[in-house]
Design a protein around this motif. Structure first.
Motif, PDB file in Angstrom:
ATOM      1  N   SER A 192     118.397 -21.440  21.750  1.00  0.00           N
ATOM      2  CA  SER A 192     117.777 -20.137  21.383  1.00  0.00           C
ATOM      3  C   SER A 192     118.801 -19.204  20.736  1.00  0.00           C
ATOM      4  N   ASP A 193     120.150 -19.429  20.962  1.00  0.00           N
ATOM      5  CA  ASP A 193     121.106 -18.692  20.364  1.00  0.00           C
ATOM      6  C   ASP A 193     122.585 -19.424  20.456  1.00  0.00           C
ATOM      7  N   VAL A 194     123.212 -19.159  19.563  1.00  0.00           N
ATOM      8  CA  VAL A 194     124.397 -19.892  18.954  1.00  0.00           C
ATOM      9  C   VAL A 194     125.396 -19.878  20.145  1.00  0.00           C
ATOM     10  N   PRO A 195     125.603 -19.087  21.224  1.00  0.00           N
ATOM     11  CA  PRO A 195     126.484 -19.141  22.236  1.00  0.00           C
ATOM     12  C   PRO A 195     126.299 -20.223  23.179  1.00  0.00           C
ATOM     13  N   ALA A 196     125.183 -20.821  23.339  1.00  0.00           N
ATOM     14  CA  ALA A 196     124.839 -22.134  24.181  1.00  0.00           C
ATOM     15  C   ALA A 196     125.726 -23.331  23.744  1.00  0.00           C
ATOM     16  N   ASP A 202     130.654 -25.011  15.820  1.00  0.00           N
ATOM     17  CA  ASP A 202     130.397 -23.811  15.108  1.00  0.00           C
ATOM     18  C   ASP A 202     129.538 -23.945  13.821  1.00  0.00           C
ATOM     19  N   THR A 203     129.120 -25.161  13.704  1.00  0.00           N
ATOM     20  CA  THR A 203     128.362 -25.517  12.440  1.00  0.00           C
ATOM     21  C   THR A 203     127.017 -25.589  12.892  1.00  0.00           C
ATOM     22  N   GLU A 235     125.605 -23.782   7.905  1.00  0.00           N
ATOM     23  CA  GLU A 235     126.532 -22.655   7.886  1.00  0.00           C
ATOM     24  C   GLU A 235     127.654 -22.771   9.014  1.00  0.00           C
ATOM     25  N   GLN A 236     128.785 -21.926   8.853  1.00  0.00           N
ATOM     26  CA  GLN A 236     129.849 -21.947   9.858  1.00  0.00           C
ATOM     27  C   GLN A 236     129.516 -20.384  10.608  1.00  0.00           C
ATOM     28  N   ASN A 371     123.215  -7.655  14.261  1.00  0.00           N
ATOM     29  CA  ASN A 371     124.595  -8.425  14.491  1.00  0.00           C
ATOM     30  C   ASN A 371     124.714  -9.682  14.290  1.00  0.00           C
ATOM     31  N   VAL A 372     123.348 -10.244  14.019  1.00  0.00           N
ATOM     32  CA  VAL A 372     123.481 -11.941  14.007  1.00  0.00           C
ATOM     33  C   VAL A 372     123.053 -12.354  12.835  1.00  0.00           C
ATOM     34  N   VAL A 373     123.979 -12.977  12.214  1.00  0.00           N
ATOM     35  CA  VAL A 373     123.797 -13.558  10.764  1.00  0.00           C
ATOM     36  C   VAL A 373     122.737 -14.526  10.580  1.00  0.00           C
ATOM     37  N   GLN A 374     121.805 -14.531   9.739  1.00  0.00           N
ATOM     38  CA  GLN A 374     120.694 -15.336   9.417  1.00  0.00           C
ATOM     39  C   GLN A 374     119.674 -15.326  10.597  1.00  0.00           C
ATOM     40  N   SER A 375     119.571 -14.126  11.319  1.00  0.00           N
ATOM     41  CA  SER A 375     118.448 -13.840  12.353  1.00  0.00           C
ATOM     42  C   SER A 375     117.254 -13.771  11.625  1.00  0.00           C
ATOM     43  N   THR A 376     116.040 -13.570  12.244  1.00  0.00           N
ATOM     44  CA  THR A 376     114.757 -13.287  11.410  1.00  0.00           C
ATOM     45  C   THR A 376     114.957 -12.155  10.719  1.00  0.00           C
ATOM     46  N   ALA A 377     115.464 -11.091  11.458  1.00  0.00           N
ATOM     47  CA  ALA A 377     115.245  -9.674  10.791  1.00  0.00           C
ATOM     48  C   ALA A 377     116.191  -9.888   9.545  1.00  0.00           C
ATOM     49  N   ALA A 378     117.201 -10.388   9.529  1.00  0.00           N
ATOM     50  CA  ALA A 378     118.329 -10.415   8.566  1.00  0.00           C
ATOM     51  C   ALA A 378     117.530 -11.360   7.184  1.00  0.00           C
TER      52      ALA A 378
END
Length: 602
Positions: A192-196, A202-203, A235-236, A371-378
């Protein structure tokens, strides 16, 4: 809401699945579970409670499985019980699924499947998913086709990951809920999110609505909503694994409060020229024809939106802050000359995304402050404006509010310069100069704050009021929200002038009034005096030489800077007050009762 993790690859799956769930607990911690393919079937472990409860069970397990899914839950349908924990399986335990979102037509699907003999044991909407897949498998479909047919039957929002007995793939889909793919040599992660999975890779590859995936140990296949094979850009991620650790701090919230000097430096970097007193946000939108601005958000982000709207109005740019959940009933129809600004930390907030979609349909220009690159809003907005705060794990937002408010401060001056009727603040040179020193001033507050002592002084009071005027009103509201989020005590924040229009009836000697005073106006001081004559203790949040000091019983001092900066410093003091009060009350600070970090359901 809810956190999904999945792994397919050469390595054993249990360890990265458990680690991923621990990293995702900010998305939900009512219950947790894991399912793995063990070579002859599916093993499922799940329970109510936190990931640590699940981990105690799994620590005794010896499993060489390399394919699996996991889930940590924030309850929507049904209470947090063992039966309602994910993963859910079909009645023969051949299919296991985890899900984030809301299946709106689950009752209709459940009724049809029950009539066909499929059994249900939970209160959740999710349980229809594995049973639907089983239904299509029973009718002769191959696993991928069965999964696609099942997904096509669903109405609502979802991120789904499934495993099927006898198959070496993870099948996944996204519609309105976040899902990201992590790529490591010989391993793939879905989350659901990158920190997982940030400690592993980080790719990343960000999935889009309508995507269906088949993830194997030797590759990934993505099918878009048109049924065509699709490629998504790799993306990185510009986050470091250490940013998702607590380090020497007892809680993520405290770490993130103390990381604000660094996060604000990143927010401001390259966005203003101190010598020329110019703001440069490098936006690709033509905003010269804009005649009004709507800032739309929820929760903490809404208070940042209030901050930004107030500044824009001061600069002659008509602006409104609107709660995203009320957008369809209170905003009216935007025009082509309206700038719609979605303010959302995660970029996945369901109410805000719905409002964004409505504004786009109406022809408004759209901007996502996120705050999140390539999030849905972005991706959905015409242009993203990133706040660059780095990952935030604590459920109660702290550093992201500061970065949102600073980003909107820069945006307000930028818009005032490029719109016809706008005019930047007369004090812009002073503002630019003080913004360059803001990180140092935050560090000073962190090192000298008296919030820890005051938290003990005013512990277990009947209620807590936070008042301010203008920009101070948004800071007061945010201070009250932070306090109630982590202490579970009753707190209210409002415009100081409203104190005498009702709330004063609640004021007693057990109602501390935290009074944010920055400018030279006497009005907020007068309002505080009105509360003090009713017995209320007054805590001033102000520079040391402000007039409120003579009225106040206690003080949380902030350095005197440009008023915008001083208000942001006052916010840091209130964050510390909330944190230390919650510590004294022994609250679950990083996992507040009933709350989750990213609200992806309406």
């Amino acid at each position: 809401m809810c956190g999904i993790i999945a792994h397919a690859g050469d390595r054993e799956a249990l360890d990265p699945l458990v680690t991923g769930l621990e990293k995702l607990e900010y998305r939900g911690y009512d219950s947790a579970g894991i399912a793995v393919k063990n070579g002859h079937g599916l093993d499922v472990w799940k329970c109510s409670g936190q990931v640590s409860d699940l981990k105690r069970t799994i620590n005794t397990v010896d499993s060489s499985a390399t394919l699996g899914i996991g889930h940590t839950r924030w309850s929507t349908h049904g209470p947090p019980t063992d039966e309602n924990a994910h993963p859910h399986t079909d009645h023969s335990d051949r299919v296991a699924a985890v899900h984030n979102g809301i299946i709106e037509n689950y009752e209709t699907l459940k009724e049809k499947l029950s009539e066909d003999g499929y059994e249900f044991t939970s209160d959740t909407d999710t349980e229809v998913i594995p049973n639907l897949i089983r239904y299509y498998l029973d009718h002769g479909n191959e696993p991928l086709a069965a999964f696609e047919h099942a997904v096509s039957d669903l109405d609502g929002s979802y991120a789904i990951a499934t495993v099927i007995e006898g198959n070496d793939s993870i099948f996944a889909a996204r519609q309105g809920s976040p899902l990201v793919l992590g790529l490591e040599e010989n391993s793939y992660y879905l989350a659901s999110d990158v920190p997982a999975f940030l400690s592993q890779t980080d790719t990343v590859l960000y999935l889009e609505d309508g995507d269906v995936l088949e993830v194997r140990s030797d590759g990934v296949e993505i099918i878009d909503e048109e049924g065509q094979l699709a490629q998504r850009e790799v993306e990185q991620v510009d986050w470091q694994p250490g940013e998702t650790e607590k380090a020497q701090f007892d809680h993520y919230m405290l770490k993130e409060i103390h990381s604000q000097p660094e996060s604000l430096q990143k927010t401001l970097e390259g966005r203003f020229d101190r010598e020329k007193d110019e703001i440069d946000l490098d936006l690709g939108l033509d905003l010269s024809g804009i005649d009004s601005v709507q800032l739309v958000a929820c929760g903490t982000s809404y208070h940042a939106a209030m901050f930004g709207a107030s500044l824009l109005n001061q600069c002659g740019v008509p602006a409104r802050s609107i709660r995203a959940s009320e957008y369809d009933v209170s905003a009216g129809t935007p025009s082509e000359r309206t700038l719609f600004i979605a303010v959302t930390q995660s970029g996945e907030t369901a109410d805000t995304l719905t409002a964004l979609s409505s504004a786009k349909e109406a022809g408004a220009s759209t901007l996502a402050v996120t705050n999140v690159v390539q999030s849905t809003a972005a991706r959905e907005a015409d242009e993203p404006l990133y706040i660059r705060a780095g990952p935030e794990i604590g459920v109660a937002a702290t550093k992201t509010f500061s970065s949102q408010a600073v980003t909107l401060t820069l945006l307000s001056q930028f818009l005032a310069e490029v719109t016809d009727d706008g005019s930047p603040l007369d004090t812009l040179p002073e503002l630019v100069s003080d913004l360059s020193e803001l990180s140092n001033a935050v560090e000073q507050v962190l090192q000298t704050s008296d919030a820890e002592r005051l938290s003990r002084e005013y512990l277990n009071e009947r209620a807590y009021f936070f008042i301010g005027r203008g920009l101070g009103c948004s800071v007061a509201k945010e201070g009250a929200l932070k306090f109630k989020e982590v202490t579970y005590e009753h707190a209210e924040g409002f415009a100081s002038g409203e104190l005498k229009h009702g709330p004063l009836a609640l004021v007693t000697e057990r109602t501390p009034v935290f009074t944010i005073c920055v400018d030279g106006s006497r009005k907020t001081v007068t309002n505080a005096e009105e509360a003090k004559t009713r017995g209320a203790p007054i805590v001033a949040v102000s520079p040391p030489d402000h007039g409120i000091v003579d009225t106040a019983d206690e003080h949380l001092y902030v350095p005197e800077m440009h008023p915008i900066c001083t208000y942001l410093l006052a916010n840091v003091q209130l964050q510390l007050l909330s944190y230390y009060s919650a510590t004294e009350l022994d609250r679950a600070i990083d996992k507040p009762r009933n709350l989750a970090k990213s609200v992806t359901v309406e």
